[in-house]
Design an enzyme around this catalytic site. Sequence first.
Site, PDB file in Angstrom:
ATOM      1  N   ASP A  73       0.830  -1.201   0.000  1.00  0.00           N
ATOM      2  CA  ASP A  73       0.000   0.000   0.000  1.00  0.00           C
ATOM      3  C   ASP A  73       0.866   1.252   0.000  1.00  0.00           C
ATOM      4  O   ASP A  73       2.043   1.240   0.379  1.00  0.00           O
ATOM      5  CB  ASP A  73      -0.964   0.016   1.185  1.00  0.00           C
ATOM      6  CG  ASP A  73      -0.270  -0.053   2.540  1.00  0.00           C
ATOM      7  OD1 ASP A  73       0.692  -0.838   2.672  1.00  0.00           O
ATOM      8  OD2 ASP A  73      -0.691   0.667   3.473  1.00  0.00           O
ATOM      9  N   GLU A 135       0.002  -1.277   5.720  1.00  0.00           N
ATOM     10  CA  GLU A 135       1.099  -0.840   6.585  1.00  0.00           C
ATOM     11  C   GLU A 135       0.948   0.637   6.913  1.00  0.00           C
ATOM     12  O   GLU A 135       1.226   1.071   8.033  1.00  0.00           O
ATOM     13  CB  GLU A 135       2.441  -1.111   5.893  1.00  0.00           C
ATOM     14  CG  GLU A 135       3.669  -0.907   6.783  1.00  0.00           C
ATOM     15  CD  GLU A 135       4.195   0.516   6.802  1.00  0.00           C
ATOM     16  OE1 GLU A 135       5.064   0.817   7.640  1.00  0.00           O
ATOM     17  OE2 GLU A 135       3.745   1.352   5.976  1.00  0.00           O
TER      18      GLU A 135
END
Length: 386
Positions: A73, A135
């Site tokens: 991400d 994350e």
Amino acid sequence: MTTQARMLMDKLVGFPTVSRDSNLKLIDFVEDYLAGYGVSATRVPNEDGTKAALYAHVGPQVDGGVVLSGHTDVVPVDGQAWDTDPFTVTERQGRLYGRGTCDMKGFDALALSAVPLALERGIKRPLQIALSYDEEVGCTGAPPMIDHMVSHGLPRADTVIVGEPSMMKIVTGHKGGIGYKMHFRGFEVHSSLAPTGVSAIMMAAKLINWANEVNAENAAKPVTELAADFVPPYTTLHVGTIQGGTAHNITARDCHFGFDFRIVPGEDIGEWQARFQAKLTELEAEMKQVRPEAGITAEQYFHVPGLVPEVAGRAEALARQLTGENARHVVSYGTEAGQFQERGYSAVICGPGDIAQAHQPNEYITVDQFRQGEAFIARLVDNLCA
């Protein structure tokens, strides 16, 4: 810079995997890429199936391998002034621009580029790839992936290298973190009658003021040996956003905000949670004394254990062997390294790029750093062949 590694970074950056959106198209690509080399991958989806982590094993089915860990991400580009398309890698004057080139699809590409090299060389110890999601919103995607790796028969690696941008320096410690979504529920009355109501905002302000007091208290304490290398060298409490209220002359019914802790290694996250809960209990009792309907909700949305420097750690020793780097480094942000370590792995952070470029408009990684990352990967494969 090899064509393979650059092609992989171009492809990965091309998927706009902002944390609020799905990463499944990227995961599809990685799965197909690995299958092209005869490597099967295991997906670990989130609860609603809109995202997935992925891990894969390359080489002999034995313990003692190395995990290359990264996240898929990226942070949003909304409101940022970019000079190029953020989801297309653009090379200019020795820099590779694009969202995630630095944090951290550049490393993800390098990790994936190691797969054909490892197969070609015939590694004797396994290489494992671990790619997580979310994350950037609290390292919430890595724990279920790691637990799945541990519980589903994957040969147990003994070393984890998390490729967060560190300029190829070896990071052996980072702060832990916990974060809460706070909701103070008050009771509305005209502000001229404020004592008969409960202002959610003014009660929330008491918790925020407590955070300021605790920060000052922590700053005044003697610095511990484990905390000494951090900036700042103590645990911090922080409120970054806040919303609430209806009008200037009405006691606020609602107040929403985020409340985060950044905890230095050596301090117990559980003790901080208990201290926080005690303060909430005190404030809620004060609110309910005026109006029983009032109250406080604290929803924990992330919990990231700190990365504690290891004594004679295998991951640190390997990373130093591969880089020749001997200095000691710590960082104040959190990563999945602490989550791997919590589950019994030896872990360090070592990756290409400068963390100062992460999350910025016109994010970039230099060609030189990418090449240094490539050389690191090549030396790692050599080590796995020995």
